[in-house]
Design a protein around this motif. Structure first.
Motif, PDB file in Angstrom:
ATOM      1  N   THR A  29       0.731  -1.315   0.101  1.00  0.00           N
ATOM      2  CA  THR A  29       0.089   0.084  -0.108  1.00  0.00           C
ATOM      3  C   THR A  29       0.852   1.325   0.000  1.00  0.00           C
ATOM      4  N   PHE A  30       0.573   2.040  -1.057  1.00  0.00           N
ATOM      5  CA  PHE A  30       1.432   3.283  -1.265  1.00  0.00           C
ATOM      6  C   PHE A  30       0.591   4.572  -0.647  1.00  0.00           C
ATOM      7  N   ARG A  31       1.026   5.258   0.285  1.00  0.00           N
ATOM      8  CA  ARG A  31       0.126   6.384   0.633  1.00  0.00           C
ATOM      9  C   ARG A  31       0.860   7.534  -0.087  1.00  0.00           C
ATOM     10  N   VAL A  32      -0.031   8.479  -0.918  1.00  0.00           N
ATOM     11  CA  VAL A  32       0.861   9.488  -1.724  1.00  0.00           C
ATOM     12  C   VAL A  32       0.290  10.703  -1.263  1.00  0.00           C
ATOM     13  N   ARG A  33       0.788  11.877  -1.656  1.00  0.00           N
ATOM     14  CA  ARG A  33       0.354  13.214  -1.547  1.00  0.00           C
ATOM     15  C   ARG A  33       0.880  14.083  -2.639  1.00  0.00           C
ATOM     16  N   PHE A  34      -0.483  14.897  -3.371  1.00  0.00           N
ATOM     17  CA  PHE A  34       0.149  15.817  -4.610  1.00  0.00           C
ATOM     18  C   PHE A  34       1.073  16.686  -3.967  1.00  0.00           C
ATOM     19  N   THR A  35       2.005  16.940  -4.792  1.00  0.00           N
ATOM     20  CA  THR A  35       3.210  17.786  -4.534  1.00  0.00           C
ATOM     21  C   THR A  35       2.404  19.170  -4.577  1.00  0.00           C
ATOM     22  N   ASP A  36       1.597  19.590  -5.146  1.00  0.00           N
ATOM     23  CA  ASP A  36       1.038  21.136  -5.136  1.00  0.00           C
ATOM     24  C   ASP A  36       0.096  20.901  -3.993  1.00  0.00           C
ATOM     25  N   LYS A  37       0.285  21.646  -2.859  1.00  0.00           N
ATOM     26  CA  LYS A  37      -0.254  21.868  -1.421  1.00  0.00           C
ATOM     27  C   LYS A  37      -1.667  22.143  -1.754  1.00  0.00           C
ATOM     28  N   ASN A  38      -2.250  23.169  -2.918  1.00  0.00           N
ATOM     29  CA  ASN A  38      -3.419  23.442  -2.979  1.00  0.00           C
ATOM     30  C   ASN A  38      -4.198  22.125  -3.437  1.00  0.00           C
ATOM     31  N   LEU A  39      -3.698  21.603  -4.303  1.00  0.00           N
ATOM     32  CA  LEU A  39      -4.503  20.280  -5.052  1.00  0.00           C
ATOM     33  C   LEU A  39      -4.456  19.265  -3.875  1.00  0.00           C
ATOM     34  N   ALA A  40      -3.495  19.029  -3.020  1.00  0.00           N
ATOM     35  CA  ALA A  40      -3.462  18.023  -1.978  1.00  0.00           C
ATOM     36  C   ALA A  40      -4.855  18.332  -1.154  1.00  0.00           C
ATOM     37  N   GLU A  41      -4.923  19.419  -0.834  1.00  0.00           N
ATOM     38  CA  GLU A  41      -6.247  19.928  -0.057  1.00  0.00           C
ATOM     39  C   GLU A  41      -7.366  19.973  -0.542  1.00  0.00           C
ATOM     40  N   SER A  42      -7.460  20.160  -1.817  1.00  0.00           N
ATOM     41  CA  SER A  42      -8.695  20.309  -2.512  1.00  0.00           C
ATOM     42  C   SER A  42      -9.389  19.387  -3.309  1.00  0.00           C
ATOM     43  N   PHE A  43      -8.539  18.164  -3.583  1.00  0.00           N
ATOM     44  CA  PHE A  43      -8.593  17.045  -4.155  1.00  0.00           C
ATOM     45  C   PHE A  43      -9.959  16.216  -3.941  1.00  0.00           C
ATOM     46  N   GLN A  44     -10.903  16.051  -4.772  1.00  0.00           N
ATOM     47  CA  GLN A  44     -12.090  15.295  -3.950  1.00  0.00           C
ATOM     48  C   GLN A  44     -12.363  13.861  -4.976  1.00  0.00           C
ATOM     49  N   TYR A  45     -12.441  13.074  -4.425  1.00  0.00           N
ATOM     50  CA  TYR A  45     -13.073  11.706  -4.950  1.00  0.00           C
ATOM     51  C   TYR A  45     -14.045  10.941  -4.334  1.00  0.00           C
ATOM     52  N   LYS A  46     -14.655   9.963  -5.169  1.00  0.00           N
ATOM     53  CA  LYS A  46     -15.477   9.140  -4.432  1.00  0.00           C
ATOM     54  C   LYS A  46     -15.172   7.741  -4.108  1.00  0.00           C
ATOM     55  N   GLN A  47     -15.771   7.081  -3.024  1.00  0.00           N
ATOM     56  CA  GLN A  47     -15.396   5.650  -2.879  1.00  0.00           C
ATOM     57  C   GLN A  47     -15.921   4.625  -3.947  1.00  0.00           C
ATOM     58  N   GLY A  48     -14.779   4.014  -4.539  1.00  0.00           N
ATOM     59  CA  GLY A  48     -14.991   3.248  -5.737  1.00  0.00           C
ATOM     60  C   GLY A  48     -14.441   3.591  -7.046  1.00  0.00           C
ATOM     61  N   GLN A  49     -13.821   4.873  -6.943  1.00  0.00           N
ATOM     62  CA  GLN A  49     -13.097   5.437  -8.133  1.00  0.00           C
ATOM     63  C   GLN A  49     -11.816   4.849  -8.426  1.00  0.00           C
ATOM     64  N   PHE A  50     -11.143   5.364  -9.383  1.00  0.00           N
ATOM     65  CA  PHE A  50      -9.771   4.832  -9.726  1.00  0.00           C
ATOM     66  C   PHE A  50      -9.036   5.790 -10.259  1.00  0.00           C
ATOM     67  N   MET A  51      -7.638   5.764 -10.236  1.00  0.00           N
ATOM     68  CA  MET A  51      -6.920   6.794 -10.910  1.00  0.00           C
ATOM     69  C   MET A  51      -5.949   6.077 -11.854  1.00  0.00           C
ATOM     70  N   GLU A  52      -5.366   6.700 -12.885  1.00  0.00           N
ATOM     71  CA  GLU A  52      -4.264   6.315 -13.508  1.00  0.00           C
ATOM     72  C   GLU A  52      -2.893   6.716 -12.941  1.00  0.00           C
ATOM     73  N   VAL A  53      -2.309   5.681 -12.263  1.00  0.00           N
ATOM     74  CA  VAL A  53      -0.921   5.926 -11.534  1.00  0.00           C
ATOM     75  C   VAL A  53       0.376   5.472 -12.461  1.00  0.00           C
ATOM     76  N   SER A  54       1.328   6.611 -12.685  1.00  0.00           N
ATOM     77  CA  SER A  54       2.308   6.345 -13.508  1.00  0.00           C
ATOM     78  C   SER A  54       3.619   6.746 -13.088  1.00  0.00           C
ATOM     79  N   ILE A  55       4.668   6.085 -13.631  1.00  0.00           N
ATOM     80  CA  ILE A  55       5.895   6.597 -13.365  1.00  0.00           C
ATOM     81  C   ILE A  55       6.455   6.903 -14.968  1.00  0.00           C
TER      82      ILE A  55
END
Ligand SMILES: Cc1cc2nc3c(=O)[nH]c(=O)nc-3n(C[C@H](O)[C@H](O)[C@H](O)COP(=O)(O)OP(=O)(O)OC[C@H]3O[C@@H](n4cnc5c(N)ncnc54)[C@H](O)[C@@H]3O)c2cc1C
Ligand code: FES
Length: 283
Positions: A29-55
């Protein structure tokens, strides 16, 4: 050159890994935080959604958000090392960068679940997307009736979120039932596939909704057992996986009978799934 102001939907946002926790023999399990502080605080999602995670330079993979929207400021992903991208993510450590775009897909219908008895039925890493909803329910416990979590894995070493299973067990009106196909000497719970738990505990359809996630074969047999117990198709909710590329309804890779799993799903009711043509072999 594009002259509009619209952001390119494929460009991900940078995030930093805050912690990495080994969950099972092949998942972390990876716990991550957006580098942009505003985005980290304002980011919203719902239970069941997914993201595209990349390197960057490796690729991206659709991954369910396993953290709960009720716990703010960070995102968690439980990832199985299975190939190019997920192996590369597994090699990352605290402080390394990950890139995220999303959130994508629909979500578990939280409002419809309020006032209901809930059955969470998971196989293996299928507990990851359910965990987001489970913790949302636990953080708003009075809004829901009795909760039963039925969780099966191949072996005890394949079980994810072992610490949290212990926490959930202690929450009032909450039961956790575990089973494995192959036990170890210290194993004190059930043995067999997850439907074997029907012999150990009651599964009642009255005022209840079942939320299911796991391998397709597991979903198939759990759905049959739920139907046999009297659950209506609309009260069986599942989250599906399909090969995905874009995640935003453009490439068509995840198409099932005219539905896009990335935008119409990944959450579907059994009623919706059984309407898919048989040749699609969804479950
Ligand atoms: C909506 C959604 C949510 C997901 N959530 C999670 C999650 O929470 N945690 C997690 O570990 N994985 C999750 N997956 C699966 C994950 O996306 C794939 O394991 C990943 O894309 C594999 O990429 P790779 O480059 O590491 O592997 P590759 O090198 O591309 O492939 C390695 C192996 O994985 C198989 N594979 C590739 N993509 C998929 C897929 N979409 N479904 C099933 N098998 C696949 C390939 O056939 C191959 O056998 C999810 C998939 C979807 C569609
Ligand atoms: S992944 Fe491209 S349309 Fe769904």
């Amino acid at each position: 050159m594009c002259t509009c102001n619209k952001k390119n939907e494929y460009i991900p946002y940078p995030a930093k890994i805050e912690s990495v926790k080994k969950e099972s023999f092949d998942t972390k399990t990876f716990r991550v935080r957006f580098t942009d502080k505003n985005l980290a605080e304002s980011f919203q999602y719902k239970q069941g959604q997914f993201m595209e995670v990349s390197i960057l330079g490796v690729g991206e993979a659709p991954i369910s958000i396993t953290s709960s929207p009720s716990r703010k400021g960070f995102l968690e992903f439980n990832i199985r090392a299975t190939g190019k991208v997920t192996d590369a993510i597994h090699a990352l450590k605290k402080g390394d960068a990950l890139y995220l775009r999303g959130p994508y897909g629909n979500s578990f219908p939280l409002e419809e679940l309020k006032g209901k008895n809930l059955y969470f039925i998971a196989g293996g890493i299928g507990l990851a997307p359910l965990r987001s909803l489970i913790n949302m329910v636990m953080d708003n416990r009075d809004d829901f009736k009795h909760v039963k979590i039925l969780y099966g894995a191949k072996t005890p070493a394949d079980m994810c979120f072992a610490d949290e299973l212990e926490v959930w067990k202690k929450i009032p009106d909450t039961e956790v039932w575990l089973t494995v196909d192959k036990p170890c000497d210290a194993w004190g719970c059930s043995i067999g596939v997850v439907t074997e738990l029907w012999k150990e505990t009651d599964v009642h359809p009255e005022n209840a909704v079942a939320i299911v996630c796991g391998p397709a074969i597991m979903i198939k047999f759990v759905t049959l057992a739920l139907k046999k117990s009297g659950f209506a198709g609309k009260d069986i909710i599942m989250t599906l996986e399909r090969y995905m590329k874009c995640g935003i309804g453009k490439c068509g890779h995840c198409n099932i009978a005219g539905k896009f799993v990335c935008t119409d799903g990944p959450v579907f009711s059994y009623e919706q799934v059984k309407a898919f043509p048989e040749k699609e072999h969804v479950i």
